[in-house]
Structure formats: C-alpha cells, structure tokens
Design a protein around this motif. Structure first.
Motif, PDB file in Angstrom:
ATOM      1  N   LYS A 229      65.123  97.719   9.414  1.00 15.81           N
ATOM      2  CA  LYS A 229      64.079  98.923   9.086  1.00 15.81           C
ATOM      3  C   LYS A 229      62.695  98.381   8.990  1.00 15.81           C
ATOM      4  O   LYS A 229      61.949  99.000   9.797  1.00 15.81           O
ATOM      5  CB  LYS A 229      64.504  98.986   7.484  1.00 15.81           C
ATOM      6  N   THR A 230      62.356  97.218   8.121  1.00 16.87           N
ATOM      7  CA  THR A 230      60.957  97.061   7.885  1.00 16.87           C
ATOM      8  C   THR A 230      60.725  95.588   8.366  1.00 16.87           C
ATOM      9  O   THR A 230      61.297  94.625   7.760  1.00 16.87           O
ATOM     10  CB  THR A 230      60.674  97.066   6.356  1.00 16.87           C
ATOM     11  N   TYR A 231      59.748  95.354   9.119  1.00 13.79           N
ATOM     12  CA  TYR A 231      59.488  94.025   9.709  1.00 13.79           C
ATOM     13  C   TYR A 231      57.770  93.772   9.668  1.00 13.79           C
ATOM     14  O   TYR A 231      57.100  94.821  10.007  1.00 13.79           O
ATOM     15  CB  TYR A 231      59.734  93.937  11.285  1.00 13.79           C
TER      16      TYR A 231
ATOM     17  N   ASP B  14      52.382  95.517   9.646  1.00 12.16           N
ATOM     18  CA  ASP B  14      53.647  96.166   9.695  1.00 12.16           C
ATOM     19  C   ASP B  14      53.975  96.484  11.533  1.00 12.16           C
ATOM     20  O   ASP B  14      53.345  96.946  12.047  1.00 12.16           O
ATOM     21  CB  ASP B  14      53.694  97.435   9.062  1.00 12.16           C
ATOM     22  N   VAL B  15      55.062  95.784  11.853  1.00 14.73           N
ATOM     23  CA  VAL B  15      55.509  95.734  13.190  1.00 14.73           C
ATOM     24  C   VAL B  15      56.628  96.547  13.165  1.00 14.73           C
ATOM     25  O   VAL B  15      57.461  96.124  14.689  1.00 14.73           O
ATOM     26  CB  VAL B  15      55.401  94.372  13.896  1.00 14.73           C
TER      27      VAL B  15
ATOM     28  N   ALA C 248      76.248  92.703  18.594  1.00 16.71           N
ATOM     29  CA  ALA C 248      75.532  91.410  18.538  1.00 16.71           C
ATOM     30  C   ALA C 248      74.291  91.530  19.490  1.00 16.71           C
ATOM     31  O   ALA C 248      73.380  90.691  18.959  1.00 16.71           O
ATOM     32  CB  ALA C 248      76.736  90.452  19.145  1.00 16.71           C
ATOM     33  N   GLU C 249      74.424  92.281  20.526  1.00 17.40           N
ATOM     34  CA  GLU C 249      73.114  92.385  21.476  1.00 17.40           C
ATOM     35  C   GLU C 249      71.964  92.853  20.473  1.00 17.40           C
ATOM     36  O   GLU C 249      70.829  92.514  20.873  1.00 17.40           O
ATOM     37  CB  GLU C 249      73.563  93.135  22.338  1.00 17.40           C
ATOM     38  N   LYS C 250      71.959  93.765  19.714  1.00 20.24           N
ATOM     39  CA  LYS C 250      70.989  94.329  18.857  1.00 20.24           C
ATOM     40  C   LYS C 250      70.349  93.288  17.906  1.00 20.24           C
ATOM     41  O   LYS C 250      69.358  92.988  17.880  1.00 20.24           O
ATOM     42  CB  LYS C 250      71.697  95.272  18.082  1.00 20.24           C
TER      43      LYS C 250
ATOM     44  N   LEU D 158      62.043  97.481  16.273  1.00 20.36           N
ATOM     45  CA  LEU D 158      63.124  98.738  16.434  1.00 20.36           C
ATOM     46  C   LEU D 158      62.964  99.269  17.486  1.00 20.36           C
ATOM     47  O   LEU D 158      64.304  99.421  18.258  1.00 20.36           O
ATOM     48  CB  LEU D 158      63.086  99.706  15.197  1.00 20.36           C
ATOM     49  N   ALA D 159      62.020  99.572  18.337  1.00 23.19           N
ATOM     50  CA  ALA D 159      62.044  99.950  19.714  1.00 23.19           C
ATOM     51  C   ALA D 159      62.909  99.179  20.665  1.00 23.19           C
ATOM     52  O   ALA D 159      63.460  99.585  21.559  1.00 23.19           O
ATOM     53  CB  ALA D 159      60.561  99.902  20.335  1.00 23.19           C
TER      54      ALA D 159
END
Ligand code: ARG
Ligand code: ASP
Length: 719
Positions: free
Chosen positions: A185-187, A134-135, A150-152, A140-141
């Motif tokens: 959320k989850t990556y 899980d990263v 769009a930048e996000k 998200l950081a």
C-alpha cells in the motif's frame, strides 16, 4: 490534581485486560507515529509546551535533526561536537571487540581523556534522516497487471531497491532507502545522511552499564546505567569518510539540550527513535504462527546455546569475553520471547484477535458493497498462513543454522563469494561489486575470529540431532543424507580446521566454485545442500508473502473503513514519535510499582550478594558520603536512576532520547517491563511500560564516579 488522578487510577488497575482503559480519553499514549502524522496529533493538548514544529520541521532545523540511527539502536547528538548519547548495550559489541584481558574496557569502563584517545568502534556507523517522500505510486505501478504472487513480491523489492539507489547520492553521503509502511500500500523513500567514523568516548564499567545483568533485563524496578557516549567524525571537508586520524568531529545541524532537573510522576514525555518491528496490524493466524512456531522454537534453542556458553566460559575468562556479546544478545531475545509467550497466554491474544476479526466479518456482511469486495478475505488469509505454518519448522531451522553455526555461515559466505566473482560485474549482488569486494572479503576473513570450535561442535550436533526428529513433511534433506553414521561422527567430519585459519581462508577465497568442489570438504557440501533447500523454502515463503501482500492490504482497508480513525503503520525501523507520561502501574494482583528508582535501590540490590548486582566499591562510598552533587532529588532522597513511563516503544528504541514537555533530554530509553514485551503485538496502558535511565544518574556517574567533568561541560550541564 492530574497526578493524583493518575496514581489513583493506576493503583486500581489490578487486573490486566486487553481492552483499552483510557484514563484521559483524548490522550491515547499508544502509537509510534511517523513524522508525517505529527501535525495531526494534538500534542499541546497532551502536555507538550513547545510548538510541534520545533520537534519536526521539514523546512527548517528541528529536534529530529539531532536523532541518529546507530546500527539497530537509536542515539542523539548532545553537543555541537558530534557527541552521541546511546545505550551501553548498543555499544557493547564494539567495546568487547576493543577489549583484551589486559585492557578490559568492558569490565573496567573506558574514558577518553582527549579526542585522540577515543577508540574507533570498527564497523559502526550512524544515519540521520534528512527527508522523506511518498513513492507508493511508483512502487505499485511496477506490479500492475502482474498475477503471480511471488513475482509481485520480487518486483516490489526490486523497485524499492531501484528507487533507493536512484535517490542515493554517494558523493554527498546520502543513502536512500524505500520503507514499506503498509504492506502492498504505502511506500516511503527516506534519505539518510551516513557517517562512517563513530568512536567510543565514554563507557561505564559493565557493573554499571549492565547492572542487574540478565536477572533484571526486561524487568522493572530497574537500576541499570545503560548509557555510552560516542562521537561522530567526518573528513575535514565535512564528507563522510571511513576512520582516519585526519577526520574531525561532526557538527550536527541540531543537538539536544540536557535538562538535569529530571521529571516527576505524571509529567508529559515524548520519545523519538527508530523502533524496529511490530506486528499489530497482522491477523490472528499470524499471531498463531508466532505463538506456536517462532517464539517457542527460538527461545528453546537460544536457552540451550546460552547454557553451553555459560559452561564454556565458566573457567575461561578469554572464552567468556569472546562469547560475551553473543550470549547477551541471545539471552535478550530468549527472555523477550518468553515474556511474549506469557503475554499471548495471559491476554488470550489469538482469541481476542479472532473475535475482532469476527466483528469485522459481520461488518463486511452488513453492507452489500463491502461484502462484494471483502467477503472471503479471512478464509484466504487463513489459507495463506496455513501454508506458512507448513514450512515453519524447516524455515526456522534453516534460518538458525546459517546464523548459529559459524562454520555453516562461513562456508556459505565463501561459496557465494566464489560464485559471485565469476559473474560479470553488472550481474553481481551489490556487496560483490568491485568497489565493495575488498570489504566483503575482509568481513569473511575476520569472521574466522567468531568461531569457537567447541561451541560450534555442540551447536551443530544439537541442531542436526533436532532435525533428525522432524516429522516427515519437515525433513531437512542434507540431514537425511547423513545415513547411518552417528551425528557425533558426522559433525567431527564437518569441523573443517582450515576455516579456523585466516591465511587458509584467504587462499580458499581465490578458488573457483569447481576448485571448491574439488576440495571434497564435507562442510562445504553440507552448506551447499542446506543452501539448496533454503532457496526452495525461500521461494515458497515469497509466494506466500505475495499472496499475503494483497490480502493484508485489503485487511488494512477494511479496518480503516470500519474504524474511521487514522491508522498507525507498524514499526519498520523508520523515525517515529511516541508520547506518554511518567507513570507507575500494577503488574499483578495486589502489586503496585511506582515510577522512579534511585541509588538507594542499587545499594539495596548490591547487598543481596548476587553477581549480577556487583558494583564498583566507589559507588557505595559515594552513596555513603551522600556525595550526590547537583543530582540529588528530594523525592527519592538520593540520585534518581530509572524512570518508568507508558510510552509505546519496541526494539530499536534503545538509546532513544526521552524528552520533556520542552523537548529537553531528561532520560535515555533502554527497555520495557516483562509484561510489556507483548507490546510488539498489543499495546495497553494497563501493562505497557517502558524503562529509561534518568539523565541525572548518567551525569552523576560521569562526574562523580568517572571524573568526566569535561563531558558535562561539553554538554553545557556545568560551566
Ligand atoms: N532488553 C533490552 C533490549 O531489548 C536491553 C538488552 C540489553 N541487556 C541485556 N542484559 N541483555 O535490548
Ligand atoms: N532494549 C530494546 C532495544 O535494544 C528496547 C526494547 O525492546 O524495548 O531496542
């Protein structure tokens, strides 16, 4: 007892509804579970007879180690010598590439007598999931404090790539990628072992491997022998190498045990595989987008192209062969989308989703804290999706022209290539870095072979004519510029003969962007204009995606709070488990379909005289002689062929091993029933049925039809 209950209930399910009709409430078959969820499922209660750790064990060897992701499909190792079992339709492109009119493996099938006869499936590769991690925090950081949507999205993508790259270990053949499990959320970082040399071992003739053709595709009752055997090869030192005569068969950590005894109605089953994409966690407005824009546009366009291909190939076998793979994949999507449109309509899906969302809204309003946080969520979602609806026509058309027009694609590839190689290496996209450059060059040059000029001319004429009719707010700039000349004439100008000649393409590939401009090619100009507009639309879509990212993440939060249960992420081409039962069903009023088909059914269909039901005469002879060998089944009184089950599968699950309660391979997943095409949006036990080919039919064809006894020996089925 259990079996009777299932049959009885299934027979009673006459109407198709969207509510869950759980026949045993504790055993929901729905769900494509990531490996991390397996230990939370009560698989033993559901019918599993082995310890779930034998399926997935991060600290040891387990069944998942036998699974491979093979291009867009799944496959599994079935011998210690790297033998892979997957679908005929998954190997189709490689077989057609290797075929000529004189040596038509597609038509006649192919069986390698020895390892050295095996044919390289050029461009093929397979991957084995080695581990995951899980990263999410790291991903998200990277967007903390960033406001621009769009930048996000750009940062998330960039971080995912960077983490993947960092964790990849080329020297040890490990390719790592980060997959998004829940939007925003989850990556999860997945590490894959990659094998580059995968060869064709045994392919049945198309009349077996694709029996029923498009008539039976997405249909039950089914009689397709949709299987192919391949073999994975590595360098003598075990490292992954490109195709080479020095390579040796790969020894997998684990291979599956075959159980040639088959299954019965009601038996517990599970499937491991790499399902591609589902949309179940998306809101109503997204469903509307698919129902009103994507599905009708694509299915109509594809139906039109398929007809052109049919016409062009009718009296020309080499054109038919050249376009066979493309026609098949278009037909597959076209029919699936037609099925999904019917599902949307029949199940009233958008309305049902809206009703669910109204319920959620009430739930939000019932609690001050929730209201504070989530009020306005649906309005915001609607507004973002309305923006998406607004660019849909252009987005879809532009996406398709770069895909369906091989000329536009080729000139775009050449333009990109010339621009990229001007850049400093550190600034180039990965495929244009020095190490990969020759591969990219080769792939551009070889794509010249994919151009059929007449089809090309027709596709361009059709798509440009379509675009001329788009409403004012959906104009395609490049098409507007055509002015007063007729589309026919304009397209004639686009037909750049140089792009049909690999030697000329080689010359063009050394040109700078300025030199390309000097060619004054109408096609290059057109492709450039299209690309400029595509870039603008892509930016708009990224902006919308950025907004949606945060909103969809909130939607999942609120659903989790509301439903309290665990929440399964949509399919995303990562390894999943799904389980269920061999089970018949009632697809329509007064119709009941049982769960097994047989050789007798093949003979029955063949007697109808339809081309799609042609079979080699030897199949009929074997049937008449009752030469069923050890694969005879008392239930069907011949050899069982197709199996129907209520497992939750989607595109990408093709070639997935179907395993019994002991984790033994008893079939090969390859399709779904027509009414189950809607699974990608909504699963329900009353209409969701997937289709596999019984291992007994595969083994019977291999042994009795093709004399491939050595493969049965290799798999330990016979001595
Ligand atoms: N419908 C299956 C899947 O989506 C099988 C497709 C191959 N068969 C065909 N006749 N096109 O891929
Ligand atoms: N035939 C599909 C595949 O190729 C499976 C499906 O969509 O059910 O993965």
């Amino acid at each position: 007892m259990k079996m009777n209950k299932i049959v009885l209930l299934s027979a009673l399910l006459i109407t198709v509804t969207i509510t869950t009709i759980g026949w045993i409430s504790t055993l929901p078959a729905k769900g494509m579970y990531p490996m991390s969820e397996i230990s939370n499922l009560d698989l033993m209660e559901a019918g599993l007879k082995i310890n779930p750790e034998e399926i997935y064990n991060p600290n040891g060897v387990s069944i998942t180690d036998a699974l491979v992701k093979i291009r867009g499909c799944t496959g599994s190792f079935v011998s210690e010598n790297g033998l892979i079992l997957t679908n005929h339709h998954c190997g189709f492109g490689y077989v057609s590439d290797a075929s000529t009119i004189e040596n038509n493996y597609l038509k006649n099938g192919f069986l390698a007598k020895t390892y050295s006869d095996e044919i390289p499936a050029t461009g093929n590769y397979c991957k084995i999931t080695e581990s995951y991690e899980d990263v999410s925090e790291m991903v998200l950081a990277s967007i903390e404090g960033v406001e621009d949507p769009a930048e996000k999205v750009r940062l998330i993508k960039k971080t995912m790539l960077a983490i993947g790259k960092e964790a990849s270990d080329e020297a040890n053949n490990i390719e790592a990628t980060v997959s998004e499990m829940f939007i925003g959320k989850t990556y999860i970082l997945f590490r894959y072992r990659v094998i580059h040399d995968v060869r064709l071992v045994y392919v049945p003739p198309i009349s077996i491997g694709n029996f029923g053709g498009e008539t039976d595709n997405w249909v039950w009752p089914r009689h397709t022998g949709d299987f192919t055997f391949m073999r994975a090869y590595v360098a003598p030192d075990g490292s992954a190498a490109e195709y080479s005569l020095d390579n040796i068969p790969y020894t997998p950590k684990k291979h599956l045990k075959i159980n040639p005894k088959g299954v019965n109605e009601g038996d517990f089953l599970f499937v491991l595989g790499y399902p591609g994409t589902t949309f179940r966690n998306r809101p109503a407005k997204y469903y509307e987008y698919r129902e009103n824009y994507v599905l009708p546009y694509i299915s109509k366009l594809y139906a039109w192209i398929i007809n052109q291909i049919k016409e062009l190939g009718k009296d020309n076998e080499s054109v038919a062969l050249e376009l066979a793979s493309r026609a098949k994949s278009l037909a597959n999507t076209e029919k699936k989308y037609r099925g999904q449109l019917r599902g949307f309509n029949k199940l009233n899906l958008v309305k049902t989703k809206l009703a669910e969302e109204q319920e959620l809204q009430k739930f939000i309003e019932s609690d001050a804290e929730l209201a504070e946080k989530y009020n306005g969520l649906f309005e915001k979602l609607n507004s973002a999706y309305t923006d998406l609806h607004n660019v849909a026509t252009r987005d879809l058309w532009l996406g398709q022209i770069f895909w369906q027009s091989k000329f536009v694609k080729l000139s775009d590839d050449i333009l990109q290539y010339s621009q990229q190689i001007q850049l400093d290496e550190s600034k180039r996209k990965p495929e244009y870095k020095e190490d990969n450059l020759s591969k990219e060059r080769e792939s551009i040059i070889s794509s010249v072979d994919n151009v059929n000029t007449e089809l090309e001319r027709r596709v361009l004429t059709k798509m440009i004519s379509d675009a001329r009719l788009f409403a004012d707010n959906s104009r395609i700039d490049a098409v507007e510029e055509i002015g007063n000349i007729s589309v026919d004439e304009y397209v004639l100008n686009l037909m750049d003969k140089d792009l049909l000649n690999p030697e000329k393409v080689k010359d063009i590939l050394i040109k700078t962007p300025e030199e390309l401009d000097e060619l004054n090619s109408p096609l290059f100009y057109f492709a450039k204009e299209l690309n400029a507009q595509r870039t603008i639309i892509n930016e708009e879509v990224d902006r919308i995606d950025g907004t949606l990212n945060a909103l969809l993440s909130q939607l999942i939060d609120i659903k989790r709070i509301r439903n309290k249960d665990s929440f399964v992420p949509d399919a995303n081409s990562t390894l999943r488990l799904t389980y269920g039962y061999v089970k018949g069903y009632s697809p329509a009023d007064a119709v009941y379909h049982s769960s097994q088909t047989s050789l007798a059914g093949i003979i029955e269909k063949n007697s109808l005289g339809l081309e799609d039901y042609d079979i080699p005469s030897k199949i009929r002879d074997l049937y008449e002689k009752k030469d069923f060998g050890q694969f005879y089944d008392e239930n069907v009184k011949s050899v069982p062929v197709g199996i129907l089950y209520n497992m939750d599968t989607t595109g990408g699950n093709s070639g997935s091993p179907v395993l019994n309660a002991y984790g033994e391979l008893i079939g090969l997943n390859f399709d779904r029933a027509f009414g189950a095409t809607i699974n990608d949006y909504a699963w329900d036990d009353s209409f969701s049925r997937s289709i596999g080919v019984d291992i007994r039919y595969i083994l019977w064809v291999a042994q009795k039809f093709s004399g491939a006894d050595y493969l049965l020996q290799e798999m330990g089925v016979i001595n």
